[in-house]
Design a protein around this motif. Structure first.
Motif, short mmCIF file in Angstrom:
data_model
loop_
_atom_site.label_atom_id
_atom_site.label_comp_id
_atom_site.label_asym_id
_atom_site.label_seq_id
_atom_site.Cartn_x
_atom_site.Cartn_y
_atom_site.Cartn_z
N MET A 217 0.84 -1.18 0.00
CA MET A 217 0.00 0.00 0.00
C MET A 217 0.88 1.24 0.00
O MET A 217 1.85 1.33 0.76
CB MET A 217 -0.92 0.02 1.22
CG MET A 217 -1.85 1.22 1.29
SD MET A 217 -2.82 1.27 2.81
CE MET A 217 -3.76 -0.26 2.66
N ALA A 218 0.57 2.19 -0.86
CA ALA A 218 1.35 3.42 -0.96
C ALA A 218 0.47 4.62 -0.68
O ALA A 218 -0.74 4.61 -0.95
CB ALA A 218 1.96 3.54 -2.35
N PHE A 219 1.08 5.67 -0.12
CA PHE A 219 0.41 6.94 0.13
C PHE A 219 1.08 8.02 -0.70
O PHE A 219 2.32 8.10 -0.76
CB PHE A 219 0.49 7.32 1.61
CG PHE A 219 -0.34 6.47 2.52
CD1 PHE A 219 -1.63 6.85 2.86
CD2 PHE A 219 0.16 5.29 3.03
CE1 PHE A 219 -2.41 6.07 3.69
CE2 PHE A 219 -0.60 4.49 3.87
CZ PHE A 219 -1.89 4.88 4.20
N THR A 220 0.29 8.86 -1.35
CA THR A 220 0.81 10.01 -2.09
C THR A 220 0.32 11.28 -1.41
O THR A 220 -0.89 11.45 -1.19
CB THR A 220 0.34 10.00 -3.55
OG1 THR A 220 0.86 8.82 -4.19
CG2 THR A 220 0.83 11.22 -4.30
N SER A 221 1.24 12.17 -1.09
CA SER A 221 0.89 13.44 -0.46
C SER A 221 1.28 14.60 -1.37
O SER A 221 2.18 14.49 -2.21
CB SER A 221 1.60 13.58 0.89
OG SER A 221 3.00 13.51 0.73
N CYS A 222 0.59 15.72 -1.22
CA CYS A 222 0.82 16.91 -2.04
C CYS A 222 1.18 18.09 -1.15
O CYS A 222 0.61 18.26 -0.06
CB CYS A 222 -0.42 17.25 -2.87
SG CYS A 222 -0.95 15.92 -3.98
N ALA A 223 2.10 18.90 -1.62
CA ALA A 223 2.52 20.06 -0.85
C ALA A 223 1.54 21.22 -0.95
O ALA A 223 1.53 22.12 -0.11
CB ALA A 223 3.91 20.52 -1.31
N ASP A 224 0.70 21.22 -2.01
CA ASP A 224 -0.28 22.28 -2.19
C ASP A 224 -1.47 21.73 -2.94
O ASP A 224 -1.49 20.57 -3.36
CB ASP A 224 0.34 23.48 -2.93
CG ASP A 224 1.03 23.05 -4.22
OD1 ASP A 224 0.43 22.28 -4.99
OD2 ASP A 224 2.18 23.46 -4.44
N LEU A 225 -2.49 22.56 -3.13
CA LEU A 225 -3.72 22.11 -3.78
C LEU A 225 -3.50 21.70 -5.23
O LEU A 225 -4.19 20.84 -5.76
CB LEU A 225 -4.79 23.20 -3.70
CG LEU A 225 -5.33 23.51 -2.30
CD1 LEU A 225 -6.33 24.66 -2.37
CD2 LEU A 225 -5.99 22.28 -1.70
N ALA A 226 -2.53 22.31 -5.90
CA ALA A 226 -2.26 21.98 -7.29
C ALA A 226 -1.54 20.64 -7.43
O ALA A 226 -1.54 20.04 -8.50
CB ALA A 226 -1.42 23.08 -7.95
N CYS A 227 -0.93 20.18 -6.36
CA CYS A 227 -0.20 18.89 -6.32
C CYS A 227 0.83 18.80 -7.46
O CYS A 227 0.91 17.79 -8.17
CB CYS A 227 -1.18 17.72 -6.42
SG CYS A 227 -0.53 16.19 -5.70
N ALA A 228 1.61 19.87 -7.61
CA ALA A 228 2.62 19.92 -8.67
C ALA A 228 3.80 19.00 -8.38
O ALA A 228 4.45 18.50 -9.30
CB ALA A 228 3.10 21.35 -8.86
N THR A 229 4.07 18.76 -7.09
CA THR A 229 5.20 17.90 -6.73
C THR A 229 4.75 16.82 -5.74
O THR A 229 5.08 16.86 -4.57
CB THR A 229 6.34 18.74 -6.10
OG1 THR A 229 5.82 19.46 -4.97
CG2 THR A 229 6.91 19.71 -7.11
N PRO A 230 3.97 15.86 -6.23
CA PRO A 230 3.49 14.80 -5.33
C PRO A 230 4.62 13.91 -4.85
O PRO A 230 5.59 13.67 -5.57
CB PRO A 230 2.50 14.03 -6.21
CG PRO A 230 2.98 14.27 -7.61
CD PRO A 230 3.51 15.67 -7.61
N VAL A 231 4.48 13.41 -3.63
CA VAL A 231 5.46 12.51 -3.04
C VAL A 231 4.75 11.21 -2.68
O VAL A 231 3.74 11.22 -1.97
CB VAL A 231 6.12 13.12 -1.79
CG1 VAL A 231 7.07 12.11 -1.15
CG2 VAL A 231 6.84 14.41 -2.15
N ARG B 30 5.06 7.34 -1.05
CA ARG B 30 5.85 6.46 -0.19
C ARG B 30 5.13 5.12 -0.04
O ARG B 30 3.92 5.07 0.16
CB ARG B 30 6.06 7.09 1.19
CG ARG B 30 7.00 8.29 1.18
CD ARG B 30 7.23 8.82 2.59
NE ARG B 30 8.25 9.86 2.61
CZ ARG B 30 8.00 11.15 2.40
NH1 ARG B 30 6.75 11.54 2.14
NH2 ARG B 30 8.98 12.03 2.44
N GLN B 31 5.92 4.06 -0.15
CA GLN B 31 5.39 2.72 0.10
C GLN B 31 5.28 2.53 1.60
O GLN B 31 6.28 2.58 2.32
CB GLN B 31 6.32 1.67 -0.50
CG GLN B 31 5.86 0.24 -0.31
CD GLN B 31 4.70 -0.14 -1.21
OE1 GLN B 31 4.63 0.34 -2.33
NE2 GLN B 31 3.82 -0.98 -0.72
N ALA B 32 4.05 2.32 2.08
CA ALA B 32 3.84 2.27 3.52
C ALA B 32 3.75 0.85 4.06
O ALA B 32 4.17 0.57 5.18
CB ALA B 32 2.57 3.03 3.90
#
Length: 222
Positions: A1-15, A17-19
């Motif tokens: 299972m992986a989680f993707t987080s965004c630094a802002d609403l536009a999600c220009a640089t999503p991160v 991580r395999q959790a």
């Protein structure tokens, strides 16, 4: 299972991580057995139902970026397939909500015609919890919200009584009220709270070939 987080609403640089790695059969992607919520402190929490066994897995991130995560199985399930389970039949499901103190609350049903069960986790990482059986035979996954008083509101299709039912639980005390006649199982169900904190339910009836929707609101006693 992986989680993707965004630094802002536009999600220009999503991160991403395999959790965690969960041993859940890949063919269960047709089930409604996966849910995501965010704790009050910003930690993502996900829950996965194995509809073949009835097991419930919880993945709890230790921080908002999910650099570390724990995996627990508060409901172990059984080695045999859940009653009524059939491949390609999306009639099992799970719903997830978060308490103000960060503890997950989960409503789930495994196998067509199985019971709806409420799992109230004892701690934030949910190694175990209190389970309460809410129904007998139901059709389709339950839906769940927490009201302003912290009560768990669970709605589901009660096929034994041909109704859509709403159960309210405060600790170990639960009460159920009928919301409307079901008129045939097989539709979809959703629930939210209005601005006054009252539950609103929406569903599609099985006989509505054109996808007609019925909206119902009901007021719980304080």
């Amino acid at each position: 299972m992986a989680f993707t987080s965004c630094a802002d609403l536009a999600c220009a640089t999503p991160v991403t991580r395999q959790a965690a790695v969960l041993k859940v059969p890949a063919y269960l992607d047709k089930e409604d057995g996966f849910a995501l919520a965010v704790a009050p402190d910003g930690r993502p929490v996900a829950a996965q139902l194995d509809a073949t066994t009835g097991a419930v897995h919880v993945v709890s991130c230790q921080d908002a970026a999910c650099e570390r995560a724990t995996v627990s199985t508060p409901v172990r399930g059984s080695a045999a397939p859940a009653r009524g389970f059939a491949l390609g039949t999306p009639r099992s499901g799970l719903a997830l909500a978060m308490r103000r103190d960060g503890r997950p609350v989960i409503a789930y049903q495994a196998g067509a015609g199985g019971a709806v069960t409420l799992l109230d986790c004892r701690t934030a990482d949910c190694p175990d919890g209190r389970t309460t059986r809410l129904s007998e035979a139901v059709h389709g996954p339950p839906v769940l919200v927490l009201d302003r008083a912290g009560r768990a509101l669970v709605a589901y299709q009660d096929v034994t009584r041909d109704r859509i039912a709403l159960t309210s639980c405060a600790a170990t005390r639960c009460g159920t009220v009928p919301v409307a006649r079901l008129n045939g199982a097989g539709g979809r169900l959703a629930m939210t709270l209005d601005t006054a904190g009252r539950p609103i339910l929406a569903w599609t009836a099985a006989h509505d070939r054109d996808g007609g929707h019925v909206l119902v609101s009901t007021l719980l006693d304080p």
